[in-house]
Write a protein that holds these residues in place. Sequence first.
Motif, mmCIF file in Angstrom:
data_model
loop_
_atom_site.group_PDB
_atom_site.id
_atom_site.type_symbol
_atom_site.label_atom_id
_atom_site.label_comp_id
_atom_site.label_asym_id
_atom_site.label_seq_id
_atom_site.Cartn_x
_atom_site.Cartn_y
_atom_site.Cartn_z
ATOM 1 N N SER A 138 0.552 5.678 -6.519
ATOM 2 C CA SER A 138 0.074 5.305 -5.111
ATOM 3 C C SER A 138 -1.337 4.991 -5.196
ATOM 4 O O SER A 138 -1.933 5.067 -5.912
ATOM 5 N N ASP A 139 -1.555 4.328 -3.984
ATOM 6 C CA ASP A 139 -2.957 4.335 -3.267
ATOM 7 C C ASP A 139 -3.669 5.157 -3.013
ATOM 8 O O ASP A 139 -4.842 5.521 -3.007
ATOM 9 N N ILE A 140 -2.895 6.335 -2.202
ATOM 10 C CA ILE A 140 -3.571 7.405 -1.805
ATOM 11 C C ILE A 140 -2.489 8.670 -1.635
ATOM 12 O O ILE A 140 -1.304 8.241 -1.546
ATOM 13 N N THR A 141 -2.824 9.955 -1.558
ATOM 14 C CA THR A 141 -1.933 10.914 -1.531
ATOM 15 C C THR A 141 -1.911 11.395 -0.034
ATOM 16 O O THR A 141 -3.470 11.627 0.467
ATOM 17 N N TRP A 142 -1.280 11.973 0.450
ATOM 18 C CA TRP A 142 -1.478 12.779 1.774
ATOM 19 C C TRP A 142 -0.383 13.764 1.834
ATOM 20 O O TRP A 142 0.856 13.666 1.640
ATOM 21 N N GLY A 143 -0.740 14.928 2.323
ATOM 22 C CA GLY A 143 0.172 16.155 2.662
ATOM 23 C C GLY A 143 -0.032 17.389 2.003
ATOM 24 O O GLY A 143 -1.111 17.600 1.408
ATOM 25 N N THR A 144 0.904 18.184 2.147
ATOM 26 C CA THR A 144 0.656 19.481 1.607
ATOM 27 C C THR A 144 0.781 19.721 0.056
ATOM 28 O O THR A 144 1.296 18.639 -0.639
ATOM 29 N N THR A 145 -0.077 20.485 -0.363
ATOM 30 C CA THR A 145 -0.242 20.783 -2.244
ATOM 31 C C THR A 145 0.693 21.849 -2.373
ATOM 32 O O THR A 145 0.762 22.311 -3.669
ATOM 33 N N SER A 146 1.294 22.761 -1.157
ATOM 34 C CA SER A 146 1.809 24.111 -1.763
ATOM 35 C C SER A 146 3.208 23.556 -2.060
ATOM 36 O O SER A 146 4.169 23.215 -1.206
ATOM 37 N N ALA A 147 3.547 24.045 -3.269
ATOM 38 C CA ALA A 147 4.943 24.077 -3.605
ATOM 39 C C ALA A 147 6.075 24.911 -3.007
ATOM 40 O O ALA A 147 7.258 24.676 -2.833
ATOM 41 N N LEU A 148 5.526 26.078 -2.405
ATOM 42 C CA LEU A 148 6.365 27.171 -1.599
ATOM 43 C C LEU A 148 6.295 26.885 -0.243
ATOM 44 O O LEU A 148 7.037 27.559 0.431
ATOM 45 N N ASN A 149 5.557 25.855 0.262
ATOM 46 C CA ASN A 149 5.496 25.638 1.843
ATOM 47 C C ASN A 149 6.654 25.099 2.295
ATOM 48 O O ASN A 149 7.035 23.976 1.933
ATOM 49 N N ALA A 150 7.262 25.979 3.052
ATOM 50 C CA ALA A 150 8.620 25.404 3.599
ATOM 51 C C ALA A 150 8.426 24.797 4.999
ATOM 52 O O ALA A 150 9.369 24.432 5.791
ATOM 53 N N ASN A 151 7.529 24.865 5.504
ATOM 54 C CA ASN A 151 6.999 24.494 6.799
ATOM 55 C C ASN A 151 7.132 22.923 7.112
ATOM 56 O O ASN A 151 6.546 22.001 6.475
ATOM 57 N N ALA A 152 8.310 22.601 7.505
ATOM 58 C CA ALA A 152 8.715 20.965 7.710
ATOM 59 C C ALA A 152 7.964 20.152 8.637
ATOM 60 O O ALA A 152 7.725 18.929 8.446
ATOM 61 N N TYR A 175 0.784 -1.166 0.038
ATOM 62 C CA TYR A 175 0.024 0.036 0.013
ATOM 63 C C TYR A 175 0.868 1.109 -0.101
ATOM 64 O O TYR A 175 1.516 1.459 0.867
ATOM 65 N N VAL A 176 0.544 2.390 -0.953
ATOM 66 C CA VAL A 176 1.741 3.229 -1.164
ATOM 67 C C VAL A 176 0.922 4.425 -0.687
ATOM 68 O O VAL A 176 -0.133 4.997 -1.389
ATOM 69 N N ILE A 177 1.732 5.388 0.043
ATOM 70 C CA ILE A 177 0.876 6.650 0.276
ATOM 71 C C ILE A 177 2.067 7.642 -0.075
ATOM 72 O O ILE A 177 3.113 7.591 0.158
ATOM 73 N N ALA A 178 1.523 8.821 -0.882
ATOM 74 C CA ALA A 178 2.519 9.481 -1.607
ATOM 75 C C ALA A 178 2.044 10.919 -1.301
ATOM 76 O O ALA A 178 1.158 11.368 -1.110
ATOM 77 N N SER A 179 2.996 11.790 -1.514
ATOM 78 C CA SER A 179 2.643 13.259 -1.304
ATOM 79 C C SER A 179 2.108 13.657 -2.754
ATOM 80 O O SER A 179 2.271 13.118 -3.634
ATOM 81 N N PRO A 180 0.938 14.556 -2.495
ATOM 82 C CA PRO A 180 0.441 15.207 -3.764
ATOM 83 C C PRO A 180 1.207 15.875 -4.775
ATOM 84 O O PRO A 180 0.808 16.029 -6.039
ATOM 85 N N GLN A 181 2.538 15.951 -4.385
ATOM 86 C CA GLN A 181 3.555 16.702 -5.086
ATOM 87 C C GLN A 181 4.359 15.685 -5.877
ATOM 88 O O GLN A 181 5.621 16.041 -6.496
ATOM 89 N N ALA A 182 3.979 14.385 -5.491
ATOM 90 C CA ALA A 182 5.133 13.401 -6.151
ATOM 91 C C ALA A 182 4.654 13.404 -7.716
ATOM 92 O O ALA A 182 3.564 13.576 -8.349
ATOM 93 N N ASP A 183 5.774 12.837 -8.488
ATOM 94 C CA ASP A 183 5.318 12.732 -10.069
ATOM 95 C C ASP A 183 4.777 11.689 -10.157
ATOM 96 O O ASP A 183 5.134 10.489 -10.010
ATOM 97 N N PRO A 184 3.373 11.901 -10.689
ATOM 98 C CA PRO A 184 2.467 10.745 -10.837
ATOM 99 C C PRO A 184 2.742 9.848 -12.038
ATOM 100 O O PRO A 184 2.145 8.655 -12.076
ATOM 101 N N ILE A 185 3.682 10.153 -12.785
ATOM 102 C CA ILE A 185 4.232 9.258 -13.873
ATOM 103 C C ILE A 185 4.898 8.224 -13.198
ATOM 104 O O ILE A 185 4.722 6.850 -13.596
ATOM 105 N N VAL A 186 5.686 8.297 -12.218
ATOM 106 C CA VAL A 186 6.575 7.362 -11.711
ATOM 107 C C VAL A 186 6.386 6.805 -10.280
ATOM 108 O O VAL A 186 6.531 5.593 -9.931
ATOM 109 N N ILE A 187 5.561 7.586 -9.656
ATOM 110 C CA ILE A 187 4.965 7.380 -8.333
ATOM 111 C C ILE A 187 3.458 6.770 -8.371
ATOM 112 O O ILE A 187 2.771 7.639 -8.466
#
Length: 257
Positions: free
Chosen positions: A127-141, A113-125
């Motif tokens: 996933s079964d579900i995405t999780w996390g920030t969608t902001s490319a500028l968000n540097a909040n760790a 079961y694969v959980i990926a960032s919404p900003q992952a490359d969808p062509i190579v990643i």
Amino acid sequence: MKSTTIYTLFILFIFGSCTSKIDFDGPLTPATVVTTDLFISEMSTAINTDPNAGGFRSHYVELYNGTATSIDLSNYAIGYFAVADIATLSNFNFSAPGSFLTLTGNLTKGKCYVIASPQADPIVIKSDITWGTTSALNANASMPLQLSGNSGIALLKKDAAGTFVLNTVNYRIIDVFGSPQVARVTSAGTSSARNNIMWTIAGETADTRNRTFWRKATVISPSTDWSTTKGTSVTDSQWKISGDRLWDYTNIGLPTP
């Protein structure tokens, strides 16, 4: 005639007394390794500002069900915790908004079961579900899934005696990748906007911020002991790692060979 009879009896004695036989069935197939519970089987870290990352955050966490039965994922959750420096030791904390994800559905035995960032490359990643920030500028760790080498991931399981309360339900941690209870080191790799801190893994001490990690096929149980499972060499670590910025996504969704 007598000598012929003696010779015949000798031959019959030799073959008749032999208890071995030729095995035409081939070698025995090794027993299938059966794991005790769900565990973290694959990870990827990357810095999206690195030119080799192509502007993506291709971060993901893969879970593997190597048990003998299907697993009800609603009994599990994933937690995310980013450390702030190399020395401060603390317990996992999932009180920040969005710092955990409760799972749903069922996972068939032998499947991942694969959980990926919404900003992952969808062509190579894949996933079964995405999780996390969608902001490319968000540097909040503190926002998942920004896995840049200094973010701990915990697999939690429902347990009435557990000390982590997620959505009013008690959980306990059963497996980790990274841990705020284990000291980090300063990365010697290319600098980034984030702290250049990381855990050493499998003897790698220079930079683990841009790698793919695979749990070794010999692992049969989850573990909360990150000090041990990360290892100090390629031999004693439970993890295999790719080269620096040599991400390998070909095994996503598949058990580690």
